[in-house]
Design a protein around this motif. Structure first.
Motif, PDB file in Angstrom:
ATOM      1  N   LEU A 111       0.567   4.173  -2.790  1.00 44.24           N
ATOM      2  CA  LEU A 111      -0.598   5.049  -2.701  1.00 44.24           C
ATOM      3  C   LEU A 111      -0.443   6.048  -1.562  1.00 44.24           C
ATOM      4  O   LEU A 111      -0.778   7.218  -1.701  1.00 44.24           O
TER       5      LEU A 111
ATOM      6  N   CYS B  18       0.812  -1.228   0.000  1.00 42.17           N
ATOM      7  CA  CYS B  18       0.000   0.000   0.000  1.00 42.17           C
ATOM      8  C   CYS B  18       0.843   1.275   0.000  1.00 42.17           C
ATOM      9  O   CYS B  18       0.296   2.367  -0.215  1.00 42.17           O
TER      10      CYS B  18
ATOM     11  N   ALA C 211      -2.351   3.392  -9.337  1.00 43.75           N
ATOM     12  CA  ALA C 211      -3.181   4.451  -8.739  1.00 43.75           C
ATOM     13  C   ALA C 211      -2.336   5.643  -8.312  1.00 43.75           C
ATOM     14  O   ALA C 211      -2.752   6.799  -8.484  1.00 43.75           O
ATOM     15  N   SER C 212      -1.131   5.397  -7.806  1.00 45.75           N
ATOM     16  CA  SER C 212      -0.279   6.514  -7.388  1.00 45.75           C
ATOM     17  C   SER C 212       0.172   7.343  -8.587  1.00 45.75           C
ATOM     18  O   SER C 212       0.266   8.560  -8.508  1.00 45.75           O
TER      19      SER C 212
ATOM     20  N   THR D 161      -1.755  -0.335  -6.533  1.00 50.06           N
ATOM     21  CA  THR D 161      -1.495   0.923  -5.834  1.00 50.06           C
ATOM     22  C   THR D 161      -0.442   1.751  -6.559  1.00 50.06           C
ATOM     23  O   THR D 161      -0.490   2.979  -6.515  1.00 50.06           O
ATOM     24  N   SER D 162       0.486   1.088  -7.233  1.00 53.50           N
ATOM     25  CA  SER D 162       1.481   1.831  -8.023  1.00 53.50           C
ATOM     26  C   SER D 162       0.811   2.551  -9.189  1.00 53.50           C
ATOM     27  O   SER D 162       1.093   3.722  -9.456  1.00 53.50           O
TER      28      SER D 162
ATOM     29  N   LEU E 195      -1.676  -6.271  -5.406  1.00 51.82           N
ATOM     30  CA  LEU E 195      -2.097  -5.048  -4.723  1.00 51.82           C
ATOM     31  C   LEU E 195      -1.061  -3.946  -4.935  1.00 51.82           C
ATOM     32  O   LEU E 195      -1.417  -2.797  -5.189  1.00 51.82           O
ATOM     33  N   TRP E 196       0.218  -4.298  -4.847  1.00 53.47           N
ATOM     34  CA  TRP E 196       1.280  -3.328  -5.069  1.00 53.47           C
ATOM     35  C   TRP E 196       1.202  -2.769  -6.493  1.00 53.47           C
ATOM     36  O   TRP E 196       1.352  -1.560  -6.703  1.00 53.47           O
TER      37      TRP E 196
END
Length: 146
Positions: free
Chosen positions: A37, A34, A137-138, A134-135, A130-131
């Motif tokens: 993010l 996470c 999304a970031s 979130t990457s 998930l990583w």
């Protein structure tokens, strides 16, 4: 090194015992997954100190001291989480999990850890996915904010 030396080295390497149903999902690994993010959201917060020019001849803002400090704190936190993750994996019987120093190279620890646990004990790849999410999304958050 001769062929017999190489074969002897392979025989001396500790072998992973057969582990059935070992849970490779750890809290620290989920937190590491996470962090991209969290980093993006913290980058979206305006610096309380304002932007600092890159040099005297440039008017383009460079990274602020606040941004650099946040990045360093997140790096230390991620390494500490990797240390905790490795300790938990060892306690669960996984021999030689990936060394936490690889966390210094952002994607290497997450990808390498996923490969190690998947190959050795058919561990879950969920934290890796998930990583990845979130990457992405970031990058979206940073792209929209700039």
């Amino acid at each position: 090194m001769t062929d017999s030396d190489a074969a002897a080295a392979v025989r001396r390497r500790p072998q992973q015992p057969e582990l059935q149903g070992v849970d490779t999902n750890t809290g620290p690994m989920w937190a590491i997954a996470c962090l991209p993010l969290v980093s993006a959201l913290l980058d979206a917060i305006p610096s309380p100190f304002g932007a600092v020019p890159r040099d005297v001849t440039s008017t383009a803002p460079g990274p602020s001291g606040f941004s650099v400090t946040v990045s360093l704190v997140l790096l230390v936190v991620s390494v500490l989480l990797a240390v905790a993750d490795r300790r938990i994996l060892r306690e669960r019987g996984i021999i030689q999990p990936l060394h936490p120093a690889w966390e210094l190279f952002d994607p290497v620890y997450v990808i390498g850890r996923a490969v190690v646990v998947h190959r050795r004990v058919r561990g879950s790849l969920s934290p890796l996915w998930l990583w990845v999410a979130t990457s992405i999304a970031s990058y979206a958050v940073n792209g929209l904010g700039h």
